[in-house]
Structures are given as C-alpha cells and as structure tokens.
Design a protein around this motif. Structure first.
Motif, PDB file in Angstrom:
ATOM      1  N   THR A 153       0.411  -1.093   0.331  1.00 25.86           N
ATOM      2  CA  THR A 153       0.053   0.171  -0.180  1.00 25.86           C
ATOM      3  C   THR A 153       0.797   1.489  -0.188  1.00 25.86           C
ATOM      4  O   THR A 153       1.864   1.809   0.785  1.00 25.86           O
ATOM      5  CB  THR A 153      -0.987   0.126   0.874  1.00 25.86           C
ATOM      6  N   VAL A 154       0.552   2.285  -0.522  1.00 25.16           N
ATOM      7  CA  VAL A 154       1.530   3.562  -0.633  1.00 25.16           C
ATOM      8  C   VAL A 154       0.451   4.394   0.509  1.00 25.16           C
ATOM      9  O   VAL A 154       1.038   5.503   0.514  1.00 25.16           O
ATOM     10  CB  VAL A 154       0.915   4.589  -2.470  1.00 25.16           C
ATOM     11  N   ASP A 155      -0.704   4.176   1.104  1.00 27.87           N
ATOM     12  CA  ASP A 155      -0.893   4.961   1.929  1.00 27.87           C
ATOM     13  C   ASP A 155      -1.471   4.084   3.047  1.00 27.87           C
ATOM     14  O   ASP A 155      -0.323   3.446   3.590  1.00 27.87           O
ATOM     15  CB  ASP A 155      -2.113   6.190   1.534  1.00 27.87           C
ATOM     16  N   ASP A 156      -2.984   4.061   3.712  1.00 32.42           N
ATOM     17  CA  ASP A 156      -3.056   3.130   4.882  1.00 32.42           C
ATOM     18  C   ASP A 156      -3.046   2.394   4.251  1.00 32.42           C
ATOM     19  O   ASP A 156      -3.496   1.329   2.975  1.00 32.42           O
ATOM     20  CB  ASP A 156      -4.623   3.826   4.774  1.00 32.42           C
ATOM     21  N   ALA A 157      -2.743   1.353   5.666  1.00 29.08           N
ATOM     22  CA  ALA A 157      -3.305   0.211   5.480  1.00 29.08           C
ATOM     23  C   ALA A 157      -4.486  -0.974   5.119  1.00 29.08           C
ATOM     24  O   ALA A 157      -5.282   0.138   5.827  1.00 29.08           O
ATOM     25  CB  ALA A 157      -2.645  -0.703   6.541  1.00 29.08           C
ATOM     26  N   ALA A 158      -5.061  -1.916   4.412  1.00 29.08           N
ATOM     27  CA  ALA A 158      -6.469  -2.528   4.254  1.00 29.08           C
ATOM     28  C   ALA A 158      -7.103  -2.008   5.486  1.00 29.08           C
ATOM     29  O   ALA A 158      -7.993  -1.685   6.183  1.00 29.08           O
ATOM     30  CB  ALA A 158      -6.383  -3.699   3.603  1.00 29.08           C
ATOM     31  N   LEU A 197      -6.776   1.975  -8.838  1.00 31.69           N
ATOM     32  CA  LEU A 197      -5.840   1.254  -8.948  1.00 31.69           C
ATOM     33  C   LEU A 197      -4.178   1.346  -9.856  1.00 31.69           C
ATOM     34  O   LEU A 197      -4.447   2.124 -10.650  1.00 31.69           O
ATOM     35  CB  LEU A 197      -6.391  -0.813  -9.999  1.00 31.69           C
ATOM     36  N   ARG A 198      -3.539   1.337  -9.552  1.00 33.63           N
ATOM     37  CA  ARG A 198      -2.148   0.882 -10.212  1.00 33.63           C
ATOM     38  C   ARG A 198      -2.119   0.589 -11.109  1.00 33.63           C
ATOM     39  O   ARG A 198      -2.378  -0.877 -11.063  1.00 33.63           O
ATOM     40  CB  ARG A 198      -0.933   1.102  -9.609  1.00 33.63           C
ATOM     41  N   GLY A 199      -0.897   0.984 -12.971  1.00 33.96           N
ATOM     42  CA  GLY A 199      -0.622  -0.042 -13.000  1.00 33.96           C
ATOM     43  C   GLY A 199       0.596  -1.352 -12.343  1.00 33.96           C
ATOM     44  O   GLY A 199       0.440  -3.007 -13.242  1.00 33.96           O
ATOM     45  N   SER A 200       0.915  -1.214 -11.044  1.00 37.69           N
ATOM     46  CA  SER A 200       1.540  -1.546 -10.836  1.00 37.69           C
ATOM     47  C   SER A 200       0.669  -2.718  -9.604  1.00 37.69           C
ATOM     48  O   SER A 200       0.039  -2.737  -9.240  1.00 37.69           O
ATOM     49  CB  SER A 200       2.938  -0.578 -10.112  1.00 37.69           C
ATOM     50  N   LEU A 201       1.907  -3.408  -8.321  1.00 37.77           N
ATOM     51  CA  LEU A 201       1.151  -4.172  -7.538  1.00 37.77           C
ATOM     52  C   LEU A 201       0.640  -3.658  -6.477  1.00 37.77           C
ATOM     53  O   LEU A 201       0.647  -4.193  -5.335  1.00 37.77           O
ATOM     54  CB  LEU A 201       1.956  -5.734  -7.651  1.00 37.77           C
ATOM     55  N   ASP A 202       1.260  -1.991  -6.474  1.00 40.39           N
ATOM     56  CA  ASP A 202       0.590  -0.914  -5.474  1.00 40.39           C
ATOM     57  C   ASP A 202      -0.654  -1.385  -5.178  1.00 40.39           C
ATOM     58  O   ASP A 202      -1.520  -1.025  -6.119  1.00 40.39           O
ATOM     59  CB  ASP A 202       2.212  -0.457  -5.747  1.00 40.39           C
ATOM     60  N   MET A 203      -0.859  -0.483  -3.760  1.00 42.99           N
ATOM     61  CA  MET A 203      -1.980  -0.410  -4.054  1.00 42.99           C
ATOM     62  C   MET A 203      -2.914   0.971  -2.904  1.00 42.99           C
ATOM     63  O   MET A 203      -1.534   1.269  -2.234  1.00 42.99           O
ATOM     64  CB  MET A 203      -2.549  -0.763  -2.772  1.00 42.99           C
ATOM     65  N   SER A 204      -3.978   1.209  -2.735  1.00 41.37           N
ATOM     66  CA  SER A 204      -3.732   2.580  -1.894  1.00 41.37           C
ATOM     67  C   SER A 204      -5.494   2.348  -1.281  1.00 41.37           C
ATOM     68  O   SER A 204      -6.136   2.232  -2.052  1.00 41.37           O
ATOM     69  CB  SER A 204      -3.766   3.444  -3.284  1.00 41.37           C
ATOM     70  N   PHE A 205      -6.029   2.797  -0.317  1.00 38.93           N
ATOM     71  CA  PHE A 205      -6.583   2.678   0.186  1.00 38.93           C
ATOM     72  C   PHE A 205      -7.679   3.771   1.158  1.00 38.93           C
ATOM     73  O   PHE A 205      -8.703   4.281   1.501  1.00 38.93           O
ATOM     74  CB  PHE A 205      -6.603   1.496   1.748  1.00 38.93           C
TER      75      PHE A 205
END
Ligand code: KG4
Ligand code: ZN
Length: 322
Positions: A153-158, A197-205
C-alpha cells in the motif's frame, strides 16, 4: 523442540507453545482498555502487557503441560516500541533463567508463515498477501527468510481503512470485524466506491476511505449502514484480489498464502476461494489476528536451522520484512 512464543507488538497479549506435532497451547488476551478511545493507545498497551503477560505465559505452559520449553521466541518488531519491549524483556529473562536459546521474531514473518502451521506441505515459492492493521504487503516468498516485497500500500493499510471507516460511521473499534458482519447483510453494489488501481502491484486505500466520508457528508439522514459496509468491503476486496491475480500472472506462481488480521474477512476469504486462477491457502480465523502460535512457529523454524539472538537484541519498531 518445544518453543514458547510471546507476542506483544500491539494490543494482544499472547503466548503459545508449538512443537513438531503442531500447537500445544495458544492463549490470546485482547486488551479491552482501548475500546473507549476508538483505537490503540500505545502507553496503555504497554501497561496492560506488563499486567497480563505473566498470567498469559503461565496459562500457555499449563495448557501445554510444560514446565520449561526448549527455546523462547518473541516478537521484536515491527510494532509499538513500549509494547514490544515488554514481551521481548520477558522472553529474554525467561530464556536466561531456563538456560535455553532465545530468538527475536519479525511479527510479519509470523503472520506470513502462520498458515503453514496447518499445511506444512504447502509448496514454496508462493505469494503472500499480508493484510493487517499496520501493513498491506504482497510478498514473493522464495524460501524461509527470503521474502521480496513485490507490492504494497502506498498510504493506509487495509485494516487501517476498515478501522477509520468504522470510526467515521460511529461503529466502534476494531472496525474490521464490525464492518465485515454488517457487510454480510448489505448490497455490495448499492454504492459505487472507487477502486483506485495503479498499473503496478501497489495498492491504495486512503482515497476509498475519503470517498466513504464524502458520501456520508453528501447524504444526510439515516445511514444505510449495511449497504455502506458491503459497498466499502466490495471495493477493498476488489483491490486486494486484483493485485494478487496480477502478481500470479506476472510471476507465474498461482500459490498464495493469505495472512494478517484482515485475512479473517469473510468477503475476502470467499472471493479468494472462488478464484479459478489461484491456489490459495486460507488459514483458520484464529491464525489471522495476532497470536503467539505464529511467533512460536516462525521462531521454531529459524531456531531449527541454528539461529539464535543475543541478550542485547533490541526492539525494532520499524523492522521491514525482506
Ligand atoms: O494482524 P492484526 O491482528 O494486528 C496487526 O498486526 O495490525 O490485524 C488487526 C487488523 C485491524 O485493523 C482489524 O480491523 C482488522 O485486522 N480485522 C479485520 C477483520 N478482523 C480483523 N478486517 C476486516 N475484516 C475482518 N473480519
Ligand atoms: Zn499483526
């Protein structure tokens, strides 16, 4: 080798005993002192660990019918510094008094390996989705001790998103189990929350959390709480599952281990079970949220290959698993 595992990184005071036959004892005390504050208060967590850990360890040893284990493992990071220090100091003291080896364990490795307790035959390498209150990371687990972060995740955890959304809806803490229960009764298509969603495997919540807040501000009146929970959960599950499926496609590895507190989520478990592309190891609920068995198990695997930690091993609140 019978290993006592101690976990005090956050708000669970936990101890367990594991040997090659499995879990001999597993005692988890969840601190209630934080409920009034809507989140974990670090100083109160440390104090509650000091009060309870002695009883928890004693109960675990009694459950296992053991006076002295062959080794002691304890979480030494990541986590709350004061909370970590309680379990770590206890573990070092016990190991010294019993004259047995001590090992400091990474909490995230504990989560990642915990599902193997029930499926030791699960084949390496595998992908591991570790989703908790503090972390949301996708690992490529090549072998014991070799973990590559391939997305996070680039910000909050799920779990953090669950807790924050529950708080803004006035639902209490921890938010994950509460929203999960409400989501089961709601319509996941009722509100179209974004799936950033980003193109990568990173996530954002964090955007999703903001979208829930904005929706609540724009829709005065009684909240359709079950539909809100179901729609929020559908977005979280979509984000997580899409990244796991992309990782499986990119690496050619369909085997996935699901771990961490959010792995207890009914919606996530159901969706991953249905995935035609994945072979997912879904642990029993008791192995998802923080527990001592995962620390005893991960510690035991490393102790068996000769690793030990010295008495000066520090708590490492920001210890990255890689
Ligand atoms: O792994 P864990 O027990 O502690 C950390 O290491 O953070 O995870 C706790 C997190 C909390 O954010 C909690 O809300 C979330 O896991 N959680 C859930 C569920 N049960 C716990 N989230 C979604 N659905 C659940 N059923
Ligand atoms: Zn955890």
């Amino acid at each position: 080798m019978k290993v006592l595992g101690i976990e005090t990184s956050c708000d669970e005071t936990a101890a367990a005993v594991v040997d090659d036959s499995g879990v001999l004892a597993d005692v988890v005390h969840t601190q209630a002192v934080h409920l009034a504050y809507g989140g974990v208060v670090p100083e109160l967590a440390s104090r509650a660990h000091v009060e309870k850990l002695g009883f928890v360890v004693k109960a675990a040893l009694e459950q296992a019918g053991l006076e002295r284990p062959d080794a002691v493992a304890a979480t030494s990071g990541p986590g709350l510094i004061g909370a970590l220090l309680v379990g770590l100091s206890w573990a070092k003291g016990l190991a010294a008094a019993w004259d047995v080896p001590f090992l400091g364990v990474n909490h995230l490795e504990g989560h990642l390996l915990a599902p193997l307790l029930d499926r030791p035959d699960f084949e390496w390498p595998f992908l591991a989705l570790v989703v908790s209150g503090g972390h949301t990371t996708l690992y490529l687990a090549e072998s014991l001790g070799n973990y590559r972060v391939i997305g996070e995740t680039v910000d909050d955890a799920a779990g953090e998103a669950y807790d924050k959304v529950a708080r803004l809806l006035g639902l209490g803490y921890p938010g994950g189990p509460i929203l999960d229960r409400l989501a089961a009764k709601g319509d996941p298509a009722a509100i179209a929350f974004p799936r950033p969603l980003r193109g990568s495997l990173d996530m954002s919540f964090s955007g999703l959390k903001t979208a829930v807040r904005t929706w609540v501000q724009r829709n005065p009146g009684p909240l359709p709480i079950e539909d809100l929970a179901a729609s929020f959960q559908a977005a979280v599950v979509d984000i997580l599952v899409s990244r796991v499926e992309l990782a499986a496609a990119q690496t050619g590895i369909p085997r996935v281990v699901l771990a961490g507190g959010v792995a207890a989520n009914a919606g996530l478990r159901a969706r991953l079970r249905q995935s035609a592309h994945l072979d997912v190891l879904i642990p029993p609920m008791s192995r998802c949220t923080d527990n001592g068995a995962m620390i005893a198990f991960a510690g035991r695997m490393r102790l068996l290959r000769g690793e030990v930690s010295g008495p000066a091993t520090p708590a490492n609140p920001a210890w990255r698993l890689q």
